[in-house]
Scaffold this motif. Structure first.
Motif, PDB file in Angstrom:
ATOM      1  N   ARG A 253       6.324  10.294 -16.960  1.00 18.87           N
ATOM      2  CA  ARG A 253       7.052  11.522 -16.643  1.00 18.87           C
ATOM      3  C   ARG A 253       7.953  11.864 -17.823  1.00 18.87           C
ATOM      4  O   ARG A 253       8.758  11.043 -18.245  1.00 18.87           O
TER       5      ARG A 253
ATOM      6  N   SER B 136      14.752   4.136 -20.635  1.00 22.58           N
ATOM      7  CA  SER B 136      14.944   5.546 -20.303  1.00 22.58           C
ATOM      8  C   SER B 136      13.658   6.363 -20.245  1.00 22.58           C
ATOM      9  O   SER B 136      13.494   7.207 -19.368  1.00 22.58           O
ATOM     10  N   ALA B 137      12.756   6.112 -21.178  1.00 27.76           N
ATOM     11  CA  ALA B 137      11.626   7.030 -21.331  1.00 27.76           C
ATOM     12  C   ALA B 137      10.579   6.886 -20.240  1.00 27.76           C
ATOM     13  O   ALA B 137       9.960   7.856 -19.835  1.00 27.76           O
TER      14      ALA B 137
ATOM     15  N   GLN C 191      15.143   1.902 -25.928  1.00 30.06           N
ATOM     16  CA  GLN C 191      15.374   3.173 -25.257  1.00 30.06           C
ATOM     17  C   GLN C 191      14.167   3.566 -24.419  1.00 30.06           C
ATOM     18  O   GLN C 191      14.304   4.107 -23.323  1.00 30.06           O
ATOM     19  N   PHE C 192      12.979   3.284 -24.959  1.00 27.65           N
ATOM     20  CA  PHE C 192      11.752   3.627 -24.247  1.00 27.65           C
ATOM     21  C   PHE C 192      11.673   2.874 -22.924  1.00 27.65           C
ATOM     22  O   PHE C 192      11.367   3.455 -21.881  1.00 27.65           O
TER      23      PHE C 192
ATOM     24  N   TRP D 164      15.831  10.917 -24.491  1.00 31.31           N
ATOM     25  CA  TRP D 164      14.967   9.736 -24.691  1.00 31.31           C
ATOM     26  C   TRP D 164      13.844   9.772 -23.658  1.00 31.31           C
ATOM     27  O   TRP D 164      13.736   8.889 -22.812  1.00 31.31           O
TER      28      TRP D 164
ATOM     29  N   ALA E 226      13.796   0.005 -40.675  1.00 38.94           N
ATOM     30  CA  ALA E 226      12.710   0.504 -39.821  1.00 38.94           C
ATOM     31  C   ALA E 226      12.481  -0.436 -38.646  1.00 38.94           C
ATOM     32  O   ALA E 226      12.258   0.009 -37.512  1.00 38.94           O
TER      33      ALA E 226
ATOM     34  N   ILE F  96       9.377   6.238 -37.513  1.00 35.62           N
ATOM     35  CA  ILE F  96       9.976   4.999 -38.056  1.00 35.62           C
ATOM     36  C   ILE F  96       8.876   4.074 -38.586  1.00 35.62           C
ATOM     37  O   ILE F  96       9.011   3.453 -39.641  1.00 35.62           O
TER      38      ILE F  96
ATOM     39  N   ILE G  92      14.473   1.989 -30.590  1.00 36.28           N
ATOM     40  CA  ILE G  92      13.632   2.994 -29.927  1.00 36.28           C
ATOM     41  C   ILE G  92      12.836   2.372 -28.784  1.00 36.28           C
ATOM     42  O   ILE G  92      12.729   2.944 -27.699  1.00 36.28           O
ATOM     43  N   VAL G  93      12.299   1.172 -29.034  1.00 40.92           N
ATOM     44  CA  VAL G  93      11.536   0.498 -27.962  1.00 40.92           C
ATOM     45  C   VAL G  93      12.452   0.205 -26.779  1.00 40.92           C
ATOM     46  O   VAL G  93      12.078   0.390 -25.606  1.00 40.92           O
TER      47      VAL G  93
ATOM     48  N   ILE H 182      14.785  -0.758 -46.417  1.00 41.11           N
ATOM     49  CA  ILE H 182      14.145   0.278 -45.579  1.00 41.11           C
ATOM     50  C   ILE H 182      13.254  -0.376 -44.521  1.00 41.11           C
ATOM     51  O   ILE H 182      13.230   0.050 -43.361  1.00 41.11           O
ATOM     52  N   VAL H 183      12.540  -1.441 -44.917  1.00 47.14           N
ATOM     53  CA  VAL H 183      11.688  -2.146 -43.948  1.00 47.14           C
ATOM     54  C   VAL H 183      12.554  -2.735 -42.826  1.00 47.14           C
ATOM     55  O   VAL H 183      12.244  -2.606 -41.631  1.00 47.14           O
TER      56      VAL H 183
ATOM     57  N   ASP I  55       9.197   6.949 -16.822  1.00 47.05           N
ATOM     58  CA  ASP I  55       9.676   7.646 -15.624  1.00 47.05           C
ATOM     59  C   ASP I  55      11.056   8.224 -15.861  1.00 47.05           C
ATOM     60  O   ASP I  55      12.067   7.712 -15.379  1.00 47.05           O
ATOM     61  N   TYR I  56      11.068   9.303 -16.620  1.00 44.11           N
ATOM     62  CA  TYR I  56      12.315   9.931 -17.032  1.00 44.11           C
ATOM     63  C   TYR I  56      13.094  10.477 -15.831  1.00 44.11           C
ATOM     64  O   TYR I  56      14.294  10.591 -15.880  1.00 44.11           O
TER      65      TYR I  56
ATOM     66  N   GLY J 199      15.433   0.071 -36.327  1.00 42.94           N
ATOM     67  CA  GLY J 199      15.275   1.374 -35.668  1.00 42.94           C
ATOM     68  C   GLY J 199      14.178   1.326 -34.618  1.00 42.94           C
ATOM     69  O   GLY J 199      14.325   1.853 -33.509  1.00 42.94           O
ATOM     70  N   GLY J 200      13.072   0.661 -34.963  1.00 42.22           N
ATOM     71  CA  GLY J 200      11.959   0.509 -34.021  1.00 42.22           C
ATOM     72  C   GLY J 200      12.391  -0.252 -32.781  1.00 42.22           C
ATOM     73  O   GLY J 200      12.023   0.098 -31.662  1.00 42.22           O
TER      74      GLY J 200
ATOM     75  N   PHE K 117       9.355   6.774 -32.753  1.00 41.19           N
ATOM     76  CA  PHE K 117       8.808   5.458 -33.121  1.00 41.19           C
ATOM     77  C   PHE K 117       7.694   5.611 -34.163  1.00 41.19           C
ATOM     78  O   PHE K 117       7.602   4.819 -35.107  1.00 41.19           O
TER      79      PHE K 117
END
Lengths: 162, 244
Positions: free
Chosen positions: B173, A45-46, A41-42, B117, A31, B129, A38-39, A27-28, A48-49, A34-35, B126
């Motif tokens: 944004r 994409s995230a 993607q951030f 996203w 995680a 997670i 996500i980072v 799980i660690v 200035d969407y 997954g982290g 995040f």
């Protein structure tokens, strides 16, 4: 409960097998992976969407015919549907942009509401294949005694435009 | 815990009944008495669960960090702090999950998509997670004190994500709207009964959280005591063997 010293006094006995807790370790690791996703993607994409309508061709990342997301308010009386598509005009900071969307927008798409269109510029028209309705942070009760049917649309428009 | 058959006390039972009444009132206000939104219609009712869920998660993770800090800085390093931190962390993860699911449902109906996203959704994912990882770290093994020490350090780092999540809609944004109540302009953007229902949800979910934490930390105390008892029995058995 395993206390390892016992086996040291037993000749011929197998050394104790230390039990690892694999599930928490997995799980660690999951995680952390997954982290990482996500980072990533951030960062891609995230931040200035979207670009605002008035930033097209002006702001870095909002120019040319590259794929982008454009945010603006759907201009009143600009929505036209036909041939399996929808056209409308986006308005932001006194700049307008004609959008051609290949389908029927979902969500609470309507006039005077802020939306984000995904697509690219083609011959001065923004050809979009995805529309996201950007709801404001204002919540107004639908109240028959306060807003009658004749001016409801106009009231909603003024609320959304602030 | 002497004379008790479970993790409840008369106080927690009374609190539990109060929580049920509060949640029932919230259901009535949210589903029946409060009006539809002029744009969203009935979809707005999801807000009465979605917002209190993430609010409760913030409180939970705040409590996790607070108890972790007290554990690390305290002289006697009582494991009770660690157990409250762990219990709050577990319940916080549950409430973030509820917030993500209800937010996704709301997004499908309002935005037209379950997930994007953007800054708010990405940072919340995040956060989720991170605290799943925190709970996994607590289960890695070792003594109770080793568990407490490593998870406390992680909790103090993870709490830094909360302001990032909350202010993500103003820092970047985002498709997600800005806060309607706790916003930088200090301007409440909700009509009367909507605001009341939301406030009721915040209070009801906070009370539910307190009730859950009280029970869970007591269950954790029993788990730790059971584990310690197993160790004592094993040591006694070895001593008896050595003496035989």
């Amino acid at each position: 409960m395993d206390l390892t010293p016992r086996t040291a006094t037993e000749p011929g006995a197998q050394p104790p097998v230390r039990k690892r807790r694999w599930l928490p370790i997995l799980i660690v690791v999951a995680a952390l992976l997954g982290g990482g996703v996500i980072v990533t993607q951030f960062l891609t994409s995230a931040i200035d969407y979207y670009c605002n309508v008035d930033e097209i061709g002006v702001r870095p990342g909002c120019e040319g015919e590259r794929r982008m997301r454009v945010q603006g308010v759907v201009e009143q009386s600009s929505i036209k549907q036909g041939d399996g598509g929808t056209t409308f005009v986006l308005d932001f900071n006194k700049k307008t942009l004609k959008v051609a969307y290949s389908g029927d927008p979902g969500g609470v798409f309507q006039e005077c509401i802020p939306v984000i269109a995904h697509g690219r510029m083609v011959n001065g028209v923004f050809e979009s294949d995805r529309i996201e309705v950007k709801h404001s942070n204002q919540y107004v009760e639908k109240n028959a005694t306060r807003i009658d049917e004749s001016n409801k649309e106009a009231a909603a428009c003024s609320v959304l435009k602030g | 815990m002497a004379g008790q058959s479970g993790t409840g006390t008369s106080a927690t039972r009374r609190l539990g009944i109060l929580v049920i009444l509060m949640l029932a009132t919230l259901a009535l206000c949210g589903l029946w008495f409060s009006a539809e939104d002029v744009v969203q219609g009935s979809t707005v009712r999801i807000m009465y669960i979605h917002v209190p869920s993430i609010w409760t998660a913030y409180i939970a993770f705040g409590l996790t960090a607070l108890c972790s800090g007290v554990y690390l800085s305290g002289k006697n390093r009582s494991l009770s702090w660690d157990r409250v931190a762990g219990a709050a962390g577990e319940i916080g993860v549950l409430f973030v999950a509820v917030s993500l699911v209800t937010g996704s449902m709301w997004g499908r109906l309002t935005w037209g998509t379950y997930w994007v996203w953007d800054a708010r959704l990405t940072s919340t994912a995040f956060l989720f997670i991170t605290y799943v990882g925190y709970l996994a770290v607590r289960q890695l093994g070792g003594t109770h004190r080793q568990r407490a020490r490593r998870s406390s350090v992680l909790a103090l780092l993870a709490i830094l994500e909360i302001p990032l999540v909350h202010f993500s809609v103003t820092l970047w944004r985002s498709l997600h709207q800005e806060a309607s109540v706790a916003n930088p302009n200090a301007k409440v953007e909700l009509d009367g009964l909507m605001l009341f229902s939301l406030f009721l949800g915040l209070v009801a979910f906070t009370m539910l959280f307190v009730w859950l934490v009280l029970h869970r930390q007591r269950a954790m105390m029993l788990e730790d005591a059971f584990s310690d008892r197993g160790l004592d029995v094993a040591i006694t058995a070895r001593r008896n063997e050595a003496g035989a």
